[in-house]
Design a protein around this motif. Structure first.
Motif, PDB file in Angstrom:
ATOM      1  N   VAL A   1       6.855 -13.693  18.485  1.00 49.55           N
ATOM      2  CA  VAL A   1       4.996 -14.378  19.014  1.00 49.55           C
ATOM      3  C   VAL A   1       5.571 -15.239  18.900  1.00 49.55           C
ATOM      4  O   VAL A   1       7.196 -16.135  18.303  1.00 49.55           O
ATOM      5  CB  VAL A   1       4.268 -14.611  17.527  1.00 49.55           C
TER       6      VAL A   1
ATOM      7  N   PRO B   1       0.718 -14.548  21.512  1.00 48.13           N
ATOM      8  CA  PRO B   1       1.042 -13.256  20.607  1.00 48.13           C
ATOM      9  C   PRO B   1       1.805 -12.011  21.717  1.00 48.13           C
ATOM     10  O   PRO B   1       2.050 -12.292  22.871  1.00 48.13           O
ATOM     11  CB  PRO B   1      -0.558 -12.963  20.798  1.00 48.13           C
TER      12      PRO B   1
ATOM     13  N   LEU C   1      -5.338 -12.167  17.006  1.00 54.15           N
ATOM     14  CA  LEU C   1      -4.499 -13.315  16.536  1.00 54.15           C
ATOM     15  C   LEU C   1      -5.292 -13.964  15.400  1.00 54.15           C
ATOM     16  O   LEU C   1      -6.596 -14.264  15.359  1.00 54.15           O
ATOM     17  CB  LEU C   1      -4.711 -14.482  17.744  1.00 54.15           C
TER      18      LEU C   1
ATOM     19  N   CYS D   1       0.577 -18.474  12.859  1.00 49.92           N
ATOM     20  CA  CYS D   1       0.303 -17.755  14.320  1.00 49.92           C
ATOM     21  C   CYS D   1       0.933 -16.144  14.418  1.00 49.92           C
ATOM     22  O   CYS D   1       1.630 -16.274  13.648  1.00 49.92           O
ATOM     23  CB  CYS D   1       0.646 -17.963  15.539  1.00 49.92           C
TER      24      CYS D   1
ATOM     25  N   SER E   1       0.250 -11.729  15.315  1.00 52.43           N
ATOM     26  CA  SER E   1      -1.474 -11.537  16.187  1.00 52.43           C
ATOM     27  C   SER E   1      -0.984  -9.587  15.385  1.00 52.43           C
ATOM     28  O   SER E   1       0.281  -9.379  14.930  1.00 52.43           O
ATOM     29  CB  SER E   1      -0.371 -11.082  17.247  1.00 52.43           C
TER      30      SER E   1
END
Lengths: 115, 111
Positions: A4, A25, A32, A92, A94
């Protein structure tokens, strides 16, 4: 396989300024997540996407935060205007999303400092 | 909603000693449980996870965890600590893709 990707890694802004974070991602991952991680705490979910649909944004402060994932691939998280309390790491993650036990893979995060 | 409590925000062990990081969960339905590790300025990396089946789960870097339903616990252990194990460890519980993390335990390994 690339992990990512997040950018920028670090961002320093003054309060009331806008800021945006970008996440790409792992290829083929439909789900996500954006998390907020305050110092000394665990990540807290802000928003979850399945493809381009935001399926859980209940914890996103919608007065100043917004997010988009227009083509169901990369995503942008925006804060406008930023406040001092927004200083944190924005993560973040995923997952393939095929089953609920799928592993979430995390990016390195963006460390935001609001002065 | 489900939640996780990690007992001890800081744990310090000597190199070669047993590592034990404690995690208790709360969930109204059978949960999925995870341990993640975070090194400085990096994202979280999955160590191991429990979904169903065998309650003793083995992960990477010699770590393992045991799901004990009667105690609502999912403690992380490693028989012999290495200097490279120094990091922040997060326990997490997931129900229907809603993952909740504990506050984390910082592990220090002394030479």
């Amino acid at each position: 396989e690339a992990g990512v990707v997040q950018s920028p890694r670090y961002k320093i802004i003054e309060k009331k300024q806008p800021v945006a974070f970008w996440c790409n991602p792992i290829s083929g991952h439909n789900t996500l997540y954006w998390y907020l991680q305050n110092l000394g705490q665990g990540p807290e979910l802000l928003i979850r996407y399945e493809n381009e649909e935001a399926v859980d944004d209940s914890q996103l402060p919608k007065d100043r935060f917004s997010a988009e994932r227009l083509k169901g691939v990369d995503s942008t998280l925006k804060i406008q205007p930023a406040e001092l309390g927004d200083s944190a790491v924005y993560l973040c993650a995923s997952s393939s999303g095929e089953v609920v036990t799928d592993t979430q893979y995390f990016g390195p995060g963006t460390r935001l400092t609001v002065l | 909603a489900q939640s996780v409590t990690q007992l001890g925000s800081h744990v310090s062990v000597s190199e070669g000693a047993l590592v034990l990081l404690r995690c208790n969960y709360s969930s109204s339905v059978p949960p999925y449980l995870f341990w993640y590790v975070q090194y400085p300025n990096q994202g979280l990396q999955l160590l191991l996870k429990y979904t169903t089946g065998a309650t003793l789960v083995k992960g990477i870097n010699g770590f393992e965890a045991e799901f004990k339903k009667s105690e609502t616990s999912f403690h992380l252990t490693k028989p012999s600590a290495h200097m490279s194990d120094a990091a922040e460890y997060f326990c997490a519980v997931s129900v229907k893709n809603d993952m909740r993390f504990g506050a984390g335990t910082r592990l220090t390994v002394k030479p």
